[in-house]
Design a protein around this motif. Structure first.
Motif, PDB file in Angstrom:
ATOM      1  N   PHE A   1       0.862  19.781  41.756  1.00  0.00           N
ATOM      2  CA  PHE A   1       0.745  21.227  41.539  1.00  0.00           C
ATOM      3  C   PHE A   1      -0.476  21.796  42.266  1.00  0.00           C
ATOM      4  O   PHE A   1      -0.403  22.897  42.831  1.00  0.00           O
ATOM      5  N   LEU A   2      -1.565  21.027  42.280  1.00  0.00           N
ATOM      6  CA  LEU A   2      -2.756  21.488  42.995  1.00  0.00           C
ATOM      7  C   LEU A   2      -2.470  21.609  44.482  1.00  0.00           C
ATOM      8  O   LEU A   2      -2.790  22.626  45.107  1.00  0.00           O
ATOM      9  N   PHE A   3      -1.847  20.576  45.061  1.00  0.00           N
ATOM     10  CA  PHE A   3      -1.591  20.617  46.498  1.00  0.00           C
ATOM     11  C   PHE A   3      -0.517  21.638  46.852  1.00  0.00           C
ATOM     12  O   PHE A   3      -0.546  22.210  47.946  1.00  0.00           O
ATOM     13  N   SER A   4       0.412  21.870  45.962  1.00  0.00           N
ATOM     14  CA  SER A   4       1.410  22.912  46.211  1.00  0.00           C
ATOM     15  C   SER A   4       0.724  24.259  46.398  1.00  0.00           C
ATOM     16  O   SER A   4       1.021  25.004  47.344  1.00  0.00           O
ATOM     17  N   PHE A   5      -0.225  24.553  45.507  1.00  0.00           N
ATOM     18  CA  PHE A   5      -0.941  25.827  45.618  1.00  0.00           C
ATOM     19  C   PHE A   5      -1.865  25.847  46.832  1.00  0.00           C
ATOM     20  O   PHE A   5      -1.898  26.827  47.587  1.00  0.00           O
ATOM     21  N   MET A   6      -2.617  24.758  47.041  1.00  0.00           N
ATOM     22  CA  MET A   6      -3.599  24.750  48.126  1.00  0.00           C
ATOM     23  C   MET A   6      -2.926  24.824  49.488  1.00  0.00           C
ATOM     24  O   MET A   6      -3.399  25.537  50.379  1.00  0.00           O
ATOM     25  N   VAL A   7      -1.840  24.085  49.681  1.00  0.00           N
ATOM     26  CA  VAL A   7      -1.150  24.122  50.969  1.00  0.00           C
ATOM     27  C   VAL A   7      -0.532  25.501  51.188  1.00  0.00           C
ATOM     28  O   VAL A   7      -0.571  26.047  52.299  1.00  0.00           O
ATOM     29  N   TRP A   8       0.025  26.083  50.139  1.00  0.00           N
ATOM     30  CA  TRP A   8       0.558  27.442  50.252  1.00  0.00           C
ATOM     31  C   TRP A   8      -0.521  28.424  50.698  1.00  0.00           C
ATOM     32  O   TRP A   8      -0.305  29.258  51.593  1.00  0.00           O
ATOM     33  N   ALA A   9      -1.714  28.307  50.096  1.00  0.00           N
ATOM     34  CA  ALA A   9      -2.771  29.285  50.330  1.00  0.00           C
ATOM     35  C   ALA A   9      -3.582  29.013  51.589  1.00  0.00           C
ATOM     36  O   ALA A   9      -3.950  29.949  52.309  1.00  0.00           O
ATOM     37  N   GLU A  10      -3.854  27.728  51.880  1.00  0.00           N
ATOM     38  CA  GLU A  10      -4.844  27.418  52.915  1.00  0.00           C
ATOM     39  C   GLU A  10      -4.279  26.821  54.197  1.00  0.00           C
ATOM     40  O   GLU A  10      -4.922  26.911  55.243  1.00  0.00           O
ATOM     41  N   ALA A  11      -3.093  26.249  54.153  1.00  0.00           N
ATOM     42  CA  ALA A  11      -2.546  25.586  55.340  1.00  0.00           C
ATOM     43  C   ALA A  11      -2.523  26.461  56.593  1.00  0.00           C
ATOM     44  O   ALA A  11      -2.727  25.948  57.696  1.00  0.00           O
ATOM     45  N   PRO A  12      -2.298  27.781  56.482  1.00  0.00           N
ATOM     46  CA  PRO A  12      -2.328  28.593  57.707  1.00  0.00           C
ATOM     47  C   PRO A  12      -3.680  28.608  58.410  1.00  0.00           C
ATOM     48  O   PRO A  12      -3.763  29.012  59.571  1.00  0.00           O
ATOM     49  N   LEU A  13      -4.732  28.182  57.728  1.00  0.00           N
ATOM     50  CA  LEU A  13      -6.056  28.177  58.339  1.00  0.00           C
ATOM     51  C   LEU A  13      -6.390  26.852  59.012  1.00  0.00           C
ATOM     52  O   LEU A  13      -6.999  26.820  60.077  1.00  0.00           O
ATOM     53  N   SER A  14      -6.008  25.726  58.360  1.00  0.00           N
ATOM     54  CA  SER A  14      -6.420  24.418  58.905  1.00  0.00           C
ATOM     55  C   SER A  14      -5.381  23.318  58.709  1.00  0.00           C
ATOM     56  O   SER A  14      -5.592  22.203  59.158  1.00  0.00           O
ATOM     57  N   GLY A  15      -4.307  23.608  58.002  1.00  0.00           N
ATOM     58  CA  GLY A  15      -3.350  22.570  57.661  1.00  0.00           C
ATOM     59  C   GLY A  15      -3.581  21.981  56.292  1.00  0.00           C
ATOM     60  O   GLY A  15      -2.781  21.196  55.800  1.00  0.00           O
ATOM     61  N   CYS A  16      -4.698  22.332  55.662  1.00  0.00           N
ATOM     62  CA  CYS A  16      -5.062  21.878  54.313  1.00  0.00           C
ATOM     63  C   CYS A  16      -5.081  20.356  54.223  1.00  0.00           C
ATOM     64  O   CYS A  16      -4.202  19.730  53.642  1.00  0.00           O
ATOM     65  N   SER A  17      -6.109  19.773  54.779  1.00  0.00           N
ATOM     66  CA  SER A  17      -6.251  18.317  54.764  1.00  0.00           C
ATOM     67  C   SER A  17      -6.983  17.833  53.525  1.00  0.00           C
ATOM     68  O   SER A  17      -6.431  17.087  52.730  1.00  0.00           O
ATOM     69  N   THR A  18      -8.229  18.227  53.358  1.00  0.00           N
ATOM     70  CA  THR A  18      -9.157  17.790  52.291  1.00  0.00           C
ATOM     71  C   THR A  18      -9.432  16.291  52.370  1.00  0.00           C
ATOM     72  O   THR A  18     -10.055  15.734  51.476  1.00  0.00           O
ATOM     73  N   ASN A  19      -8.970  15.638  53.430  1.00  0.00           N
ATOM     74  CA  ASN A  19      -8.988  14.185  53.499  1.00  0.00           C
ATOM     75  C   ASN A  19      -9.214  13.756  54.943  1.00  0.00           C
ATOM     76  O   ASN A  19      -8.286  13.848  55.764  1.00  0.00           O
TER      77      ASN A  19
ATOM     78  N   ARG B   1      -6.540  11.437  56.201  1.00  0.00           N
ATOM     79  CA  ARG B   1      -5.249  12.091  56.403  1.00  0.00           C
ATOM     80  C   ARG B   1      -5.203  12.795  57.758  1.00  0.00           C
ATOM     81  O   ARG B   1      -4.152  12.902  58.402  1.00  0.00           O
ATOM     82  N   SER B   2      -6.332  13.334  58.214  1.00  0.00           N
ATOM     83  CA  SER B   2      -6.381  13.997  59.509  1.00  0.00           C
ATOM     84  C   SER B   2      -6.564  13.002  60.659  1.00  0.00           C
ATOM     85  O   SER B   2      -6.149  13.277  61.786  1.00  0.00           O
ATOM     86  N   PHE B   3      -7.178  11.865  60.375  1.00  0.00           N
ATOM     87  CA  PHE B   3      -7.486  10.898  61.427  1.00  0.00           C
ATOM     88  C   PHE B   3      -6.229  10.190  61.933  1.00  0.00           C
ATOM     89  O   PHE B   3      -6.046  10.033  63.147  1.00  0.00           O
ATOM     90  N   GLY B   4      -5.372   9.744  61.033  1.00  0.00           N
ATOM     91  CA  GLY B   4      -4.191   8.992  61.427  1.00  0.00           C
ATOM     92  C   GLY B   4      -3.318   9.716  62.437  1.00  0.00           C
ATOM     93  O   GLY B   4      -3.058   9.187  63.530  1.00  0.00           O
ATOM     94  N   PRO B   5      -2.851  10.932  62.132  1.00  0.00           N
ATOM     95  CA  PRO B   5      -2.020  11.643  63.110  1.00  0.00           C
ATOM     96  C   PRO B   5      -2.772  12.037  64.369  1.00  0.00           C
ATOM     97  O   PRO B   5      -2.165  12.163  65.439  1.00  0.00           O
ATOM     98  N   ALA B   6      -4.092  12.245  64.271  1.00  0.00           N
ATOM     99  CA  ALA B   6      -4.871  12.548  65.472  1.00  0.00           C
ATOM    100  C   ALA B   6      -4.819  11.365  66.444  1.00  0.00           C
ATOM    101  O   ALA B   6      -4.709  11.543  67.658  1.00  0.00           O
ATOM    102  N   VAL B   7      -4.874  10.154  65.903  1.00  0.00           N
ATOM    103  CA  VAL B   7      -4.857   8.955  66.743  1.00  0.00           C
ATOM    104  C   VAL B   7      -3.515   8.813  67.447  1.00  0.00           C
ATOM    105  O   VAL B   7      -3.450   8.569  68.659  1.00  0.00           O
ATOM    106  N   ILE B   8      -2.405   8.959  66.718  1.00  0.00           N
ATOM    107  CA  ILE B   8      -1.114   8.710  67.357  1.00  0.00           C
ATOM    108  C   ILE B   8      -0.643   9.886  68.211  1.00  0.00           C
ATOM    109  O   ILE B   8       0.192   9.712  69.106  1.00  0.00           O
ATOM    110  N   SER B   9      -1.167  11.088  67.951  1.00  0.00           N
ATOM    111  CA  SER B   9      -0.791  12.242  68.767  1.00  0.00           C
ATOM    112  C   SER B   9      -1.787  12.477  69.908  1.00  0.00           C
ATOM    113  O   SER B   9      -1.512  13.279  70.807  1.00  0.00           O
ATOM    114  N   HIS B  10      -2.932  11.793  69.846  1.00  0.00           N
ATOM    115  CA  HIS B  10      -4.006  11.946  70.845  1.00  0.00           C
ATOM    116  C   HIS B  10      -4.540  13.371  70.879  1.00  0.00           C
ATOM    117  O   HIS B  10      -4.960  13.862  71.918  1.00  0.00           O
TER     118      HIS B  10
END
Length: 265
Positions: A174-192, A195-204
């Motif tokens: 429920f927390l992430f449902s609200f946070m992603v709804w509210a904040e994802a348009p700004l940064s993707g809502c990582s908080t982790n 979580r941001s490092f893994g896809p950065a590595v494979i997408s370069h």
């Protein structure tokens, strides 16, 4: 000593596996919901509602990992921000915290490798990578700091309450449902950072990756500082650095004395 080292290695392995599962499953939801050619465009055309659904599914993944045997072993941090927050609260020894964070970062990379199977659909969204939006760095930074602070406040309040701690995992979707709804348009809502490092590595794509360390840690430090300033540890006493199975046996390295108490805070 040998038994203690073996237990720690099991905990590190659990964090590695838990973080890998979080990214494999959680980011698969992100790719399915937002990747090129997804039927979600027709099923849920409203972008805000789709963000909320994505956040709920990602949070549910974390919840299930927390409740799993893997979560029972390590306490299911699966996020460097969480481990560092517990460490600053005096609930983890420094070498243990570093072991957790290293395991989480490595697990994030390994967990993202299966995302390559999504092909062009995954590539179209950089496999769930997070980057600042066109709004700029400062909105993304503030958004990440605030959402991470919300996560840590929730964990401190629930884990620190004997009546609530067993319900902690169920708050995450429920927390992430609200946070992603509210904040994802700004940064993707990582908080982790993991979580941001893994896809950065494979997408370069490492665009402003530093932000996904500095902003979450800013949120962590602010929350820990406020808890210390207001002496909230007296009301929310954390016995061990665990999110799941709090009453399960905890290794001494994740149940050290509260720094806020020993420092008179």
């Amino acid at each position: 000593m040998q038994s203690s080292s073996k237990t720690l290695m099991k905990m590190y392995l659990a964090e590695f596996i838990g973080t890998a599962l979080l990214l494999t499953i959680g980011l698969s939801f992100v790719i399915f919901d937002w990747g090129q050619g997804t039927p979600m465009n027709r099923w849920v055309p409203d972008a805000g509602l789709r963000r909320a659904i994505t956040g709920f599914l990602f949070g549910s993944t974390g919840c299930l990992i927390t409740l799993s045997p893997v979560g029972k072993i390590s306490g299911a941090h699966i996020n460097p921000s969480v481990s560092i927050a517990f460490w600053l609260r005096g609930k983890m020894k420094t070498p243990t915290m570093l072991g957790y964070v290293s395991s989480q970062m490595l697990g994030a990379v390994v967990g993202c490798v299966p995302l390559l199977l999504w092909g062009n659909q995954g590539k179209s969204v950089a496999y769930g990578n997070t980057v600042p939006s066109a709004a700029g760095l400062w909105p993304a930074f503030i958004g990440e700091a605030i959402t991470t602070a919300c996560l840590i406040v929730l964990l401190f309040a629930f884990v620190g309450s004997p009546k609530l701690r067993n319900y902690t995992p169920f708050t995450i979707p429920f927390l992430f449902s609200f946070m992603v709804w509210a904040e994802a348009p700004l940064s993707g809502c990582s908080t982790n950072p993991a979580r941001s490092f893994g896809p950065a590595v494979i997408s370069h794509v490492y665009t402003a990756y530093w932000l996904f360390w500095l902003a979450p840690l800013t949120g962590v430090v602010l929350v820990v500082g406020i808890f210390r300033w207001l002496r909230l540890h007296k009301y929310y006493h954390i016995e061990a650095a665990r999110i799941s199975y709090h009453n399960h046996h905890s290794h001494e390295n994740i149940k050290t004395s509260d720094l806020m108490q020993t420092s008179g805070g």
